[in-house]
Design a protein around this motif. Structure first.
Motif, PDB file in Angstrom:
ATOM      1  N   VAL A  29      44.237  53.427  40.178  1.00 42.52           N
ATOM      2  CA  VAL A  29      43.407  52.521  41.463  1.00 42.52           C
ATOM      3  C   VAL A  29      43.686  52.132  41.058  1.00 42.52           C
ATOM      4  CG1 VAL A  29      41.264  52.999  43.011  1.00 42.52           C
ATOM      5  CG2 VAL A  29      42.488  55.060  41.981  1.00 42.52           C
ATOM      6  N   VAL A  30      43.323  50.942  41.652  1.00 38.71           N
ATOM      7  CA  VAL A  30      43.613  49.141  41.173  1.00 38.71           C
ATOM      8  C   VAL A  30      42.668  48.397  42.217  1.00 38.71           C
ATOM      9  CG1 VAL A  30      44.362  46.805  40.123  1.00 38.71           C
ATOM     10  CG2 VAL A  30      45.794  49.480  39.886  1.00 38.71           C
ATOM     11  N   ALA A  31      41.303  48.133  41.869  1.00 42.62           N
ATOM     12  CA  ALA A  31      40.673  47.661  42.667  1.00 42.62           C
ATOM     13  C   ALA A  31      40.157  45.909  42.735  1.00 42.62           C
ATOM     14  CB  ALA A  31      39.287  48.631  42.762  1.00 42.62           C
ATOM     15  N   VAL A  32      40.170  45.585  43.249  1.00 41.11           N
ATOM     16  CA  VAL A  32      39.974  44.101  42.830  1.00 41.11           C
ATOM     17  C   VAL A  32      39.133  43.517  43.666  1.00 41.11           C
ATOM     18  CG1 VAL A  32      41.135  42.111  43.199  1.00 41.11           C
ATOM     19  CG2 VAL A  32      42.345  43.739  42.683  1.00 41.11           C
ATOM     20  N   ASP A  33      38.016  42.995  43.509  1.00 43.05           N
ATOM     21  CA  ASP A  33      37.168  41.914  43.599  1.00 43.05           C
ATOM     22  C   ASP A  33      37.756  41.128  45.054  1.00 43.05           C
ATOM     23  OD1 ASP A  33      34.486  40.865  44.835  1.00 43.05           O
ATOM     24  OD2 ASP A  33      33.688  40.917  42.540  1.00 43.05           O
ATOM     25  N   ASN A  34      37.263  40.756  46.601  1.00 40.30           N
ATOM     26  CA  ASN A  34      37.516  40.460  46.960  1.00 40.30           C
ATOM     27  C   ASN A  34      35.902  38.960  47.067  1.00 40.30           C
ATOM     28  OD1 ASN A  34      39.419  38.671  48.200  1.00 40.30           O
ATOM     29  ND2 ASN A  34      38.713  39.865  50.202  1.00 40.30           N
ATOM     30  N   GLY A  89      45.146  37.735  41.441  1.00 39.54           N
ATOM     31  CA  GLY A  89      46.516  37.632  41.878  1.00 39.54           C
ATOM     32  C   GLY A  89      47.375  37.883  40.914  1.00 39.54           C
ATOM     33  N   GLN A  90      47.648  37.035  39.323  1.00 39.31           N
ATOM     34  CA  GLN A  90      48.874  37.327  39.153  1.00 39.31           C
ATOM     35  C   GLN A  90      48.671  38.557  38.169  1.00 39.31           C
ATOM     36  OE1 GLN A  90      49.257  33.999  36.292  1.00 39.31           O
ATOM     37  NE2 GLN A  90      51.010  34.355  34.862  1.00 39.31           N
ATOM     38  N   PHE A  91      47.493  38.443  38.026  1.00 38.04           N
ATOM     39  CA  PHE A  91      47.403  40.129  36.766  1.00 38.04           C
ATOM     40  C   PHE A  91      47.593  41.617  37.638  1.00 38.04           C
ATOM     41  CE2 PHE A  91      44.969  44.039  34.724  1.00 38.04           C
ATOM     42  CZ  PHE A  91      45.082  43.228  33.934  1.00 38.04           C
ATOM     43  N   VAL A  92      46.970  41.263  39.018  1.00 43.70           N
ATOM     44  CA  VAL A  92      47.966  41.900  40.257  1.00 43.70           C
ATOM     45  C   VAL A  92      49.238  42.424  40.460  1.00 43.70           C
ATOM     46  CG1 VAL A  92      47.118  43.149  42.018  1.00 43.70           C
ATOM     47  CG2 VAL A  92      45.333  42.505  40.667  1.00 43.70           C
ATOM     48  N   GLN A  93      49.631  41.746  39.996  1.00 46.49           N
ATOM     49  CA  GLN A  93      51.271  41.250  40.004  1.00 46.49           C
ATOM     50  C   GLN A  93      52.186  41.814  39.242  1.00 46.49           C
ATOM     51  OE1 GLN A  93      52.420  40.664  43.377  1.00 46.49           O
ATOM     52  NE2 GLN A  93      54.531  41.361  42.365  1.00 46.49           N
ATOM     53  N   GLU A  94      51.177  41.445  38.031  1.00 47.99           N
ATOM     54  CA  GLU A  94      52.326  41.962  36.930  1.00 47.99           C
ATOM     55  C   GLU A  94      51.926  43.597  37.090  1.00 47.99           C
ATOM     56  OE1 GLU A  94      50.680  39.552  33.581  1.00 47.99           O
ATOM     57  OE2 GLU A  94      51.855  37.895  33.960  1.00 47.99           O
ATOM     58  N   LEU A  95      51.289  43.958  36.973  1.00 47.62           N
ATOM     59  CA  LEU A  95      50.731  45.749  37.018  1.00 47.62           C
ATOM     60  C   LEU A  95      51.985  46.031  38.455  1.00 47.62           C
ATOM     61  CD1 LEU A  95      46.766  46.372  37.189  1.00 47.62           C
ATOM     62  CD2 LEU A  95      48.384  46.394  34.685  1.00 47.62           C
ATOM     63  N   HIS A 137      44.371  42.193  51.014  1.00 53.40           N
ATOM     64  CA  HIS A 137      44.714  41.547  51.473  1.00 53.40           C
ATOM     65  C   HIS A 137      43.302  40.735  50.590  1.00 53.40           C
ATOM     66  CE1 HIS A 137      47.043  43.007  54.312  1.00 53.40           C
ATOM     67  NE2 HIS A 137      46.513  43.548  54.454  1.00 53.40           N
ATOM     68  N   LEU A 138      43.636  39.643  49.688  1.00 58.96           N
ATOM     69  CA  LEU A 138      43.097  38.841  48.845  1.00 58.96           C
ATOM     70  C   LEU A 138      42.841  37.446  49.553  1.00 58.96           C
ATOM     71  CD1 LEU A 138      44.245  39.939  45.014  1.00 58.96           C
ATOM     72  CD2 LEU A 138      42.479  41.277  46.899  1.00 58.96           C
ATOM     73  N   SER A 139      41.627  37.164  49.747  1.00 58.30           N
ATOM     74  CA  SER A 139      41.335  36.397  50.010  1.00 58.30           C
ATOM     75  C   SER A 139      40.098  35.367  49.188  1.00 58.30           C
ATOM     76  CB  SER A 139      40.606  36.203  51.757  1.00 58.30           C
ATOM     77  OG  SER A 139      39.688  36.842  51.644  1.00 58.30           O
ATOM     78  N   LEU A 157      34.541  30.610  40.414  1.00 56.57           N
ATOM     79  CA  LEU A 157      34.497  30.398  38.681  1.00 56.57           C
ATOM     80  C   LEU A 157      35.743  30.190  38.375  1.00 56.57           C
ATOM     81  CD1 LEU A 157      32.268  33.876  37.698  1.00 56.57           C
ATOM     82  CD2 LEU A 157      31.885  31.585  37.487  1.00 56.57           C
ATOM     83  N   ASP A 158      36.578  29.778  39.288  1.00 55.61           N
ATOM     84  CA  ASP A 158      38.181  29.343  39.451  1.00 55.61           C
ATOM     85  C   ASP A 158      39.087  30.826  39.362  1.00 55.61           C
ATOM     86  OD1 ASP A 158      37.682  26.811  40.421  1.00 55.61           O
ATOM     87  OD2 ASP A 158      36.975  26.491  38.554  1.00 55.61           O
ATOM     88  N   GLN A 159      38.999  32.272  39.123  1.00 60.12           N
ATOM     89  CA  GLN A 159      39.866  32.945  39.099  1.00 60.12           C
ATOM     90  C   GLN A 159      40.938  33.280  39.321  1.00 60.12           C
ATOM     91  OE1 GLN A 159      39.131  33.481  35.569  1.00 60.12           O
ATOM     92  NE2 GLN A 159      38.080  31.920  35.067  1.00 60.12           N
ATOM     93  N   GLU A 160      40.718  32.869  41.328  1.00 60.25           N
ATOM     94  CA  GLU A 160      41.581  34.009  41.789  1.00 60.25           C
ATOM     95  C   GLU A 160      43.381  33.656  41.492  1.00 60.25           C
ATOM     96  OE1 GLU A 160      41.016  29.058  43.312  1.00 60.25           O
ATOM     97  OE2 GLU A 160      39.597  31.313  42.146  1.00 60.25           O
ATOM     98  N   LYS A 161      43.528  32.540  41.130  1.00 61.74           N
ATOM     99  CA  LYS A 161      44.957  31.840  40.733  1.00 61.74           C
ATOM    100  C   LYS A 161      45.133  33.870  39.496  1.00 61.74           C
ATOM    101  CE  LYS A 161      48.224  29.969  38.714  1.00 61.74           C
ATOM    102  NZ  LYS A 161      48.329  27.962  38.570  1.00 61.74           N
ATOM    103  N   PHE A 162      44.432  34.040  38.763  1.00 63.84           N
ATOM    104  CA  PHE A 162      45.155  34.682  37.562  1.00 63.84           C
ATOM    105  C   PHE A 162      44.563  36.147  37.618  1.00 63.84           C
ATOM    106  CE2 PHE A 162      43.085  30.726  35.765  1.00 63.84           C
ATOM    107  CZ  PHE A 162      44.051  30.321  34.815  1.00 63.84           C
TER     108      PHE A 162
END
Length: 676
Positions: free
Chosen positions: A71-76, A90-96, A122-124, A83-88
């Motif tokens: 299970v991959v649960a992402v804080d949206n 999204g990239q982490f999830v894509q690599e998984l 649907h990460l916004s 905290l300027d972490q949305e790009k990292f």
């Protein structure tokens, strides 16, 4: 296969053989070469037909490999973006998702969460609230019967809900928090929490409680102040040190102006402070110029009295006075009179109610004197039977005098009252009906009556203290019952005439809350009309911009969600298409984003939940380490499982084909040989 079925198959075999031999061997005048061929075809078709009638069943085992779920649960929530972490993230999830080795070993399932859990990505990163505890509890329930380690991508900052650090104790699944956000220690001062009541009374002072915190090692001095418009209404110097890193201020402010008064609390930032957003908080108080005074008249000591008092006074704008009938001298100071189990001793009270045209609430029970009530008023008559009965409530979904909701009455304890029918002699609107011995009736248990501008509510049973207790058992709070009872009181304490269109909204909302405006629309007979086409036009008073939105039907009301509106002062108008009916009001949205109050990721609590569930904490740059450890962990192995299916022979379509082919060949062969 059962022994009985085997015996039936043997009998079918013998019968088929005898039929074939009798028709083509024994009955035949001369044995030809093709007689045995015909006999074989007849045997085959008859035996297959008898097998279909017997319909034996067979066990069929299929084997498959079940992979463990990852299970991959992402804080949206918007704190990730803050905290300027949305790009990292999204990239982490894509690599998984791109890792083929991981997908061969695990069945990957993706979720996002903020104030609720969503089974999609649907990460916004724009959600205003975070409830990590609820998301983890729901995931633990979803996968309680499987092996499903959880990779949790979050900064660990929760805005409401249970403390997830402790709620994860006992969770079955292993948690692997992936920390997103800065974990570097920085100096910061902030307003941790500010508590204030929503309402205050004119010319009184209202309390404000403020909690201030400091993270740093040096001794620092700053100042806390509260502004109303351009005026400073409170100020106090504040000192912090490494040891004394928090302060609680208790102060009072004057309520000098009726209406919504907005304030801004500010803890002056330090010179090198990085995050200054959490140094400000806006709050508001609605100042009203009077309380609703309620008189409860009772000649008895009963638990209902305490429940009614607690329920009414749960709203600070209401107060209640309890008196005996002979103590009531003047009722002009009260907006509502509650009569608990009246008897002949209440005559003076009834006469004052009639003389002063006061609204009242009658609660009857086993001690009520119906002989007296039937003669003292002309709204209704109750049969006089010296027998008591228990009544289970049933909510009337068509109640239309005002907006009210079913709070689960059918599961509430029964009320006890005098057995017999009540006959209403004027306009009335039932709220609850009676269910007696599990038989639903149309007899009234609770109703509102209105005649000559006087409103009355009648409850035909005692024991509502059990309803309030049941509400607490069901929800761990009294709010649902208190809100229900409060709406009854509000309706009775008001003398406003019925309107076919009513709106329901607060005078102000905080920017982090859900902003719902409701409306109720009635027919000319004041019955709720679900066919209405309602729309709301909202205007920003500062920018003059307007927006028209259709209102959606939900249960017995129409509503619209405007949580996405920017902070500011607004006014709105609700209208009904095809009707010349409108209602207008105003509200304010106060600027406050709780997600922007965080400066760092909460690595401490994330590390604790990893320990609680035998998992491990990672950072966004440790993707390879996380994947390798998951693949190497022997707890997450594919499991071979078997599934046993019971198959009936009648489901085997080839047997029917055999019967058809055998009969067809036999017919054509007999035709060819001139036997037909």
């Amino acid at each position: 296969m059962q022994t009985q079925t085997i015996l039936l198959i043997i009998v079918a075999f013998v019968i088929s053989l005898l039929v074939a031999l009798f028709q083509y061997i024994y009955k035949s005048e001369q044995r030809k070469k093709n007689s045995f061929f015909f006999a074989s075809l007849r045997f085959l078709s008859v035996f297959a037909l008898l097998l279909l009638l017997i319909n034996p069943t067979f066990k069929q085992n299929t084997y498959f490999v079940e992979k463990p779920t990852l299970v991959v649960a992402v804080d949206n929530s918007s704190s990730i973006q803050h905290l300027d972490q949305e790009k990292f993230v999204g990239q982490f999830v894509q690599e998984l998702d791109d890792n083929e080795t991981l997908k061969e070993r695990f069945d990957l399932k993706y979720y996002s969460f903020s104030d609720k859990l969503n089974d999609s990505l649907h990460l916004s990163f724009d959600q205003k609230q975070t409830n990590i505890a609820q998301a983890l509890e729901e995931l633990d329930q979803i996968y309680k019967n499987t092996t499903a380690p959880i990779v949790l991508l979050t900064d660990g900052n929760q805005t409401y809900g249970r403390d997830y650090q402790y709620s994860t104790n006992g969770h079955k699944q292993n948690l692997y928090p992936v920390v997103s956000g800065d974990t570097t220690f920085v100096v910061d001062t902030k307003i941790q929490q500010l508590n204030v009541n929503r309402y205050a009374y004119l010319k009184n002072r209202f309390p404000v409680e403020v909690m201030l915190t400091y993270s740093g090692k040096d001794n620092v001095n700053t100042k806390f102040e509260i502004r109303s418009g351009n005026s400073i209404v409170y100020t106090e110097p504040i000192s912090f040190s490494e040891e004394e890193n928090s302060k609680v201020l208790n102060l009072t402010l004057p309520a000098n102006r009726v209406g919504v008064n907005q304030y801004e609390a500010t803890l002056i930032p330090l010179e090198k402070e990085k995050n200054i957003i959490n140094n400000k908080k806006t709050f508001a108080v609605e100042v009203i110029d009077q309380k609703t005074q309620i008189l409860l008249v009772s000649d008895w000591i009963h638990p209902d009295i305490g429940a009614i008092k607690k329920s009414i006074e749960s709203n600070e704008r209401r107060s209640i006075v309890i008196a005996k009938p002979n103590e009531v001298k003047d009722i002009n100071d009260y907006q509502l009179i509650v009569l608990y189990q009246p008897t002949g001793r209440y005559r003076n009270v009834y006469e004052q109610i009639k003389e002063n045209k006061k609204n009242y609430f009658t609660i009857a029970g086993t001690r009520t004197d119906w002989n007296f009530i039937n003669t003292i008023q002309d709204h209704y008559i109750h049969e006089i039977i010296r027998q008591t009965e228990y009544y289970i409530p049933r909510f009337n979904t068509n109640y239309g005098s005002f907006l009210i909701e079913d709070i689960g009455f059918d599961s509430y304890p029964p009320l006890q009252g005098i057995f017999g029918e009540i006959r209403l002699k004027t306009d009335h609107d039932p709220i609850l009906f009676k269910t007696i011995n599990n038989i639903e009736t149309q007899e009234i248990l609770f109703t509102t009556v209105e005649k000559d501008g006087i409103r009355e509510a009648v409850l035909l049973g005692e024991g509502i203290w059990r309803w309030r207790a049941q509400n607490f058992l069901d929800t761990k709070k009294f709010e649902d019952f208190d809100e229900f009872f409060g709406k009854i009181v509000q309706f009775l304490a008001s003398n406003k005439r019925k309107s076919r269109l009513n709106t329901i909204s607060e005078s102000f909302y905080y920017g982090n809350s859900n902003i719902i405006i409701k409306a109720e629309y009635f027919t000319k007979n004041y019955e709720f009309d679900s066919r209405g086409n309602l729309q709301i036009t909202v205007r920003n008073k500062k920018t003059e911009s307007t927006q028209t939105i259709p209102m959606l039907l939900k249960n017995n009301s129409y509503e619209v969600d405007i949580s996405s509106f920017e902070p500011g002062d607004y006014e709105y108008t609700v209208s009904v298409s095809g009707e010349n009916i409108t209602r207008s009001s105003s509200f304010a949205i106060l600027e406050y984003d709780v997600e922007q109050q965080f400066l760092n990721a909460d690595i401490k609590r994330l590390t604790e939940i990893a320990k609680n569930t035998d998992g491990k904490t990672y950072f966004l740059n440790q993707k390879d380490s996380l994947i390798n450890n998951l693949l190497a962990d022997q707890r997450y192995q594919p499991v071979q499982k078997s599934k046993e299916n019971i198959v009936s022979l009648i489901d085997w379509k080839y047997l029917l084909m055999i019967i058809i082919i055998a009969l067809a060949i036999e017919w054509f062969a007999r035709k060819y040989n001139g036997l037909i």
